[in-house]
Design an enzyme around this catalytic site. Sequence first.
Site, short mmCIF file in Angstrom:
data_model
loop_
_atom_site.label_atom_id
_atom_site.label_comp_id
_atom_site.label_asym_id
_atom_site.label_seq_id
_atom_site.Cartn_x
_atom_site.Cartn_y
_atom_site.Cartn_z
N ASP A 26 -2.78 8.08 4.71
CA ASP A 26 -2.97 9.30 3.94
C ASP A 26 -1.73 10.19 3.99
OD1 ASP A 26 -4.41 11.00 2.30
OD2 ASP A 26 -5.41 12.02 3.97
N HIS A 43 3.48 7.62 -3.34
CA HIS A 43 2.85 6.30 -3.21
C HIS A 43 3.93 5.21 -3.13
CE1 HIS A 43 -0.94 8.18 -3.71
NE2 HIS A 43 -0.84 8.42 -5.01
N LEU A 137 -0.75 -12.99 11.89
CA LEU A 137 -1.43 -11.72 11.63
C LEU A 137 -2.36 -11.82 10.42
CD1 LEU A 137 -1.56 -8.55 12.12
CD2 LEU A 137 0.19 -8.40 10.34
C1 IPE Z 1 -8.53 8.14 2.02
O1 IPE Z 1 -7.66 9.15 1.63
C2 IPE Z 1 -8.32 6.92 1.16
C3 IPE Z 1 -7.06 6.22 1.34
C4 IPE Z 1 -6.12 6.48 2.20
C5 IPE Z 1 -6.90 5.08 0.49
P1 IPE Z 1 -8.14 10.30 0.62
O2 IPE Z 1 -6.95 11.19 0.44
O3 IPE Z 1 -8.73 9.73 -0.61
O4 IPE Z 1 -9.27 11.02 1.47
P2 IPE Z 1 -9.94 12.46 1.26
O5 IPE Z 1 -10.33 12.56 -0.18
O6 IPE Z 1 -8.91 13.48 1.62
O7 IPE Z 1 -11.08 12.48 2.23
C1 IPE Z 2 -3.16 8.38 0.35
O1 IPE Z 2 -2.36 9.46 0.05
C2 IPE Z 2 -3.04 7.28 -0.68
C3 IPE Z 2 -4.22 7.10 -1.52
C4 IPE Z 2 -5.35 7.72 -1.38
C5 IPE Z 2 -4.10 6.13 -2.60
P1 IPE Z 2 -2.90 10.67 -0.83
O2 IPE Z 2 -2.53 10.41 -2.25
O3 IPE Z 2 -4.32 10.94 -0.57
O4 IPE Z 2 -2.02 11.87 -0.28
P2 IPE Z 2 -2.47 13.38 -0.05
O5 IPE Z 2 -3.64 13.34 0.91
O6 IPE Z 2 -2.85 13.93 -1.37
O7 IPE Z 2 -1.27 14.02 0.55
MG MG Z 3 -5.29 12.12 0.80
#
Ligand code: IPE
Ligand code: IPE
Ligand code: MG
Length: 253
Positions: A26, A43, A137
Amino acid sequence: MSNDLNTPICPEDGDRVPAHVAIIMDGNGRWAQKRGQIRLAGHRAGVRSVRRAIEFAGRHGIRQLTLFAFSSENWKRPETEVSGLMELFSWALSNETKHLADNNIRFRVVGDTSRFPENVQTAISEAERVTSGNTGLRLVIAANYGGRWDIARAVQLLLRRVQAGEISVADVDEDLVTASLAVAEDVDLLIRTGGERRISNFLLWQLAYSEIYISDVLWPDFDSSVFQAALDYYRGRERRFGRTSEQVQERML
Ligand code: IPE
Ligand code: IPE
Ligand code: MG
């Protein structure tokens, strides 16, 4: 239990490397926004961290690495971000498959991929096929995955088996539920980057007794020092699985 990963690693086992590490990757969006860039740039930068995590896991004898790439709920994001992510998956898969194959990595995707573009589904099948005989792995990517989806699907599978007369209702125990999940291995260590202290519908059943390490580092900045800090944290935990500390100490003697 059918899977050797479900045997908890005891403190006396070497230097206590977790057999199964799961990561909620995240913080990509915040990383990009901090730099005045679009979320997709975060990303893209995150793909490099995925490579670093895989390389580290392989080097440290971790047996399974399960990465949360896209949740069932992430479809709610703006269309441009979702389609950009799909392109990125497709690109990363076609670029990385050879690397996975060359490094004896067994690759698998879990989640409802039927909603993904055709080219992404094909790239996934191809990567799974060419790495299926590998013995190193186990790399599992959770894509359009949700813990609740996994449990609901397991219930469906079990009900079908009951209907077919293969098993009886009384046969449904914890081991059978575990074996029916898309991810049938308990997690030893969960890492979440980006600082949020929540599970976000990741592996609900499989996290029952995981140690949890939350890092404020945003996923694109994830590197071996963060992974190492998580392993050091894990090593310092006493995994009691319901017992008292005294009982655990006694078992170690
Ligand atoms: C969780 O992250 C999903 C992934 C890392 C793929 P999100 O950014 O979607 O989670 P929330 O919405 O903050 O809980
Ligand atoms: C996690 O990073 C990746 C996915 C959920 C695909 P985020 O896109 O949720 O990044 P933040 O949480 O908005 O910084
Ligand atoms: Mg996120």
